[in-house]
Design a protein around this motif. Sequence first.
Motif, short mmCIF file in Angstrom:
data_model
loop_
_atom_site.label_atom_id
_atom_site.label_comp_id
_atom_site.label_asym_id
_atom_site.label_seq_id
_atom_site.Cartn_x
_atom_site.Cartn_y
_atom_site.Cartn_z
N CYS A 360 2.88 5.48 13.38
CA CYS A 360 3.99 5.14 12.49
C CYS A 360 3.74 5.66 11.08
CB CYS A 360 4.19 3.63 12.44
SG CYS A 360 4.79 2.89 13.96
N ILE A 362 5.29 4.99 7.67
CA ILE A 362 6.16 3.90 7.23
C ILE A 362 6.15 3.75 5.72
CG2 ILE A 362 4.31 2.20 7.59
CD1 ILE A 362 6.52 0.22 8.50
N LEU A 374 6.24 -5.26 8.41
CA LEU A 374 4.91 -4.84 8.88
C LEU A 374 4.53 -5.57 10.16
CD1 LEU A 374 2.99 -4.67 5.48
CD2 LEU A 374 4.07 -2.80 6.74
N ALA A 377 6.48 -3.93 13.00
CA ALA A 377 5.99 -2.58 13.27
C ALA A 377 4.65 -2.63 14.00
CB ALA A 377 5.85 -1.80 11.97
N GLY A 381 3.24 -0.03 16.99
CA GLY A 381 2.46 1.09 16.50
C GLY A 381 0.98 0.94 16.78
N PHE A 384 -1.19 3.76 11.61
CA PHE A 384 -0.17 3.72 10.56
C PHE A 384 -0.57 4.58 9.37
CE2 PHE A 384 0.53 0.11 13.16
CZ PHE A 384 1.89 -0.16 13.10
N PHE A 386 0.86 4.91 5.55
CA PHE A 386 1.76 4.33 4.57
C PHE A 386 2.03 5.33 3.46
CE2 PHE A 386 -0.23 0.62 6.55
CZ PHE A 386 0.91 -0.04 6.97
N GLN A 402 -0.45 -1.03 2.55
CA GLN A 402 -1.65 -1.03 3.37
C GLN A 402 -2.45 -2.32 3.19
OE1 GLN A 402 -5.09 1.36 2.36
NE2 GLN A 402 -5.26 2.08 4.49
N SER A 413 -5.15 2.26 9.66
CA SER A 413 -4.11 2.68 8.72
C SER A 413 -4.71 3.56 7.64
CB SER A 413 -3.42 1.47 8.09
OG SER A 413 -4.31 0.75 7.26
#
Length: 466
Positions: A360, A362, A374, A377, A381, A384, A386, A402, A413
């Motif tokens: 993702c 995002i 979040l 998602a 996901g 991630f 961000f 994040q 992430s």
Amino acid sequence: MPDSSTRDGSSALPKGFQGAKRWLNQLVDFEKTRLRRFSAVEMKLERMQKLMHALGNPQDSVRCIHVAGTNGKGSVSHMVDNMMRGIGYTVGRYTSPHLTDVRERIAVGGMEIDKTAFGDVITKVAEAAQGIDFEPTFFEALTAAAFVHFEAEAVDLAVIEVGLGGRLDCTNIIHPVLTIITKLDIDHAPILGDTLAKIAAEKAGIMKSGAPCFTLQQEPEALEALEARAKEVGCDLYVLGREIEFSRRFGTEDDKGSHCRICVIRDDRQYMHIPAPAPGEHQAINTGLAIAVVDELRQSEFTGDEQGMLEKLAQTDFPGRMELIHPAPRIIGDGAHNPSAIGAFIRSIGGHIPFDSMVCVIGCCEDKDIDGILTEAARGGDKFFFTKAKSNPRAADPRDLQRRFQELSGKMSQVADDLPTALLEASKAVGRDDIICVIGSYYLAGEAKQWLADRRAAKEAAATPS
């Protein structure tokens, strides 16, 4: 108000498409302003009424459907537009926001307004604005331009999507033949209210006496507010699944893959086992609502062929809604920007698109329910990135996203300072059977779509012999 169309005091009117865009972009644009409670002056319909009067009230010459709601407005608007064109009518459509080109917002016959016509209608609006005592906002000017264009094109019907709320939205100067209220949820709480009842009351502000309103099943407090407003103004309220018989089923077929089929029954009229033109249970419900609306229109002055209606429904495009914006790696852009929309997106991806891993990309606005977004998602996901849309001053800091995500989830992430970097890094992290989903904001989905298209065009140009 300054008596000019530019900030430097010049009285020259905008010329052509580029001049029209420059004039629009110097206006106040609340879509890209940090959310707050607007002043009573900013949210008065009298502003729009003055501007439209200066233009000769073109909206009074156009028969309209008015569409409000939190989620699904655009999808329902596109389906109603397509079906009405399928039975032989010239239809205008006004929606917002746009993904890559401001002209997407104004369409006739399924085609966005061309650059010449756009320049012409914006010039007319700018000229009218010189004769009133305030400067219109970006959205007021575009809304006025849409009605000028629809009158000039002599459309049989226009589908008008509310920009924000309903009661005080500048589109609420029309006398529609019917209204639609799609799924309601908490969004824009600083302006519309922090409960479903308050938000529903604002959305219900588009209801008009004698114009039936169509909606779908809502939370009890929201439906109660809609019913109270309908009774107050004197309009019939039809609820999909209550006054309108509705059912849906999920299945898999060789020629269509995984999809939903729906049934809508009104009196002796039956629309049976109709394939929803977009994936997801929420889109099946939106399809039922759109069919019920067109059925109502077909019982009045808008007669037409059911076969053409359903053929055109099947051809509906849904820009920015589970849209494949790049083929390899597969990148899907979606404008889902609140928890319920993100949740619906994640469920739809899982039910309709095969993949091994979901990455993702995002970014969202700082005034949204970030923790809710979040959390939803994270249900789908696997990794991630961000980031934020560069065109939106309301975008949340990706580092803050994040940090909050790490408090909610232990999934991997990273932060990317800009969207192109996020897309490039995400592309390195996926294999052939994985997907990348760009979600959280229409602005982010639109910028991704444009950047990827520009990149493909540059590669093709470089590969073409000179």
